[in-house]
Design an enzyme around this catalytic site. Structure first.
Site, PDB file in Angstrom:
ATOM      1  CB  THR A 233      -8.843  -2.730 -12.634  1.00 51.06           C
ATOM      2  OG1 THR A 233      -9.714  -3.695 -12.396  1.00 51.06           O
ATOM      3  CG2 THR A 233      -8.500  -1.875 -11.413  1.00 51.06           C
TER       4      THR A 233
ATOM      5  CB  THR B 108      -8.965  -6.077 -14.940  1.00 48.21           C
ATOM      6  OG1 THR B 108     -10.313  -6.044 -15.598  1.00 48.21           O
ATOM      7  CG2 THR B 108      -8.003  -6.046 -16.168  1.00 48.21           C
TER       8      THR B 108
HETATM    9  N1  ASP Z   1     -11.969  -3.217 -17.124  1.00 46.01           N
HETATM   10  C1  ASP Z   1     -12.695  -4.341 -17.268  1.00 46.01           C
HETATM   11  C2  ASP Z   1     -13.732  -4.099 -18.272  1.00 46.01           C
HETATM   12  O1  ASP Z   1     -14.459  -3.187 -18.269  1.00 46.01           O
HETATM   13  C3  ASP Z   1     -13.301  -4.703 -15.832  1.00 46.01           C
HETATM   14  C4  ASP Z   1     -12.575  -4.944 -14.663  1.00 46.01           C
HETATM   15  O2  ASP Z   1     -11.576  -4.375 -14.684  1.00 46.01           O
HETATM   16  O3  ASP Z   1     -13.254  -5.095 -13.554  1.00 46.01           O
HETATM   17  O4  ASP Z   1     -13.996  -5.045 -18.966  1.00 46.01           O
END
Ligand code: ASP
Length: 329
Positions: A241, A190
């Site tokens: 993230t 993210t």
């Molecule tokens: N945090 C995000 C989610 O769980 C994905 C990510 O950060 O990679 O949707």
């Protein structure tokens, strides 16, 4: 592993003074709670998860021309939402296990106003729809088809978010996955971004296509205020993230801001946030979580579960470039 970096782009220039009176107070004889003013030079800064340097460059451009931190974080993360080579955010993000790209995003300003969209399809810039939710409705979160309808009403265009590359990868996934969603350290990334502007005001944004090949309908931490993002203009901001389920369980970003309020540095607070998560997941190393935080003084910190994580920081004029390994052991 290039993208597994937090990138910070900041200025060394001092353009003002912020009074961090909210962080400290002292008693005097006649005035029991007179604020003790700690004068800190305001240092506009932008910081984001991973190595999304085009995003921080854009956010810096906004800050450097006197723009607000809110505009900076929105325009910064929009760069990644539009970048089809980034397969974890916006257009070109990997789909859920039914082949639909569903996006989550949120934004928060210096006054604690916030907006969010969850499970949004066919719109390239969910962060801007989230901002519209914040500014044009009495609500904070809009979801799914109704959020999409709201976006069209606000003038956003419908667009196919799958690309040739993600369509092909999805086809391959269907052949090998047995339609099973698996948590691992690779299938997500993210962009969470925080910024301080020339007035010393903090804002943040977070946007993602979520975990690749997730169960249809799944929403992660990224659009959840307090989990994927939190800003308190008196203290600082944090963003996350990684596997959203774990961040939600800990209300990660809110936790980190509260830890900073209690006196921890951004680095200490991020480390504590990761430790809280790992305490609930003893022995597990199969997932990734990264936290990033900034305090009112413009100090930053980042910490991650996965060994090998680095984050790189640099300043606008090229000084202070360095890479720092920082991960949970
Ligand atoms: N945090 C995000 C989610 O769980 C994905 C990510 O950060 O990679 O949707």
């Amino acid at each position: 592993m290039e993208r597994r970096k937090f990138l910070k782009n900041s200025s060394l220039g001092t353009v003002g003074i912020v009074s961090a009176s909210a962080l400290a107070s002292c008693k005097t004889e006649n005035k029991p709670e007179a604020p003790m003013t700690i004068s800190t030079p305001i240092r506009p800064i932008t910081v984001c998860t991973w190595n999304f340097h085009n995003a921080t460059a854009k956010a810096w451009e906004v800050l450097n021309s006197g723009g607000t931190s809110l505009d900076a974080v929105e325009q910064g993360v929009m760069v990644e939402e539009a970048d089809v080579t980034n397969e974890t955010v916006g257009k070109g993000g990997r789909p859920d296990r039914d082949g639909n790209v569903t996006l989550d995003a949120c934004i928060m300003d210096k006054d604690g106003n916030c907006g969010s969209v969850v499970y949004l399809q066919n719109i390239v810039h969910p962060v801007s729809v989230a901002r519209k939710v914040m500014e044009e409705t009495p609500h904070i979160i809009l979801a799914g088809k109704a959020a999409e309808k709201f976006a069209y009403e606000q003038g956003f265009q419908k667009e196919d978010l799958l690309t040739e590359s993600t369509r092909m990868q999805y086809g391959e996934w269907l052949k090998t996955s047995k339609y099973e969603t698996t948590i691992n350290i690779e299938n997500h990334d993210t962009i969470g971004m925080l910024a301080i502007d020339k007035n010393g005001d903090i804002a943040g944004a977070c946007t993602t296509s979520g975990m690749a090949y997730k169960v249809a309908g799944r929403v992660g931490d990224s659009p959840i205020i307090g989990a994927g993002l939190y800003v308190d203009n008196e203290v600082g901001g944090a963003t996350a993230t990684g596997v959203g389920e774990e961040v939600i369980r800990t209300v990660g970003s809110f936790l980190i801001v509260e830890l900073m309020r209690q006196g921890m540095s951004p680095q200490e607070a991020c480390e504590e946030g990761v430790k809280r998560i790992m305490k609930k997941n003893e022995g597990r190393k199969d997932f990734q979580i990264g936290f990033l935080a900034i305090n009112k003084q413009g100090e930053t910190g980042g910490y991650c579960v996965h060994p090998g994580f680095t984050y790189r920081e640099y300043t606008e004029n090229g000084h202070d470039n360095k890479e720092v390994s920082s991960f949970y052991e």
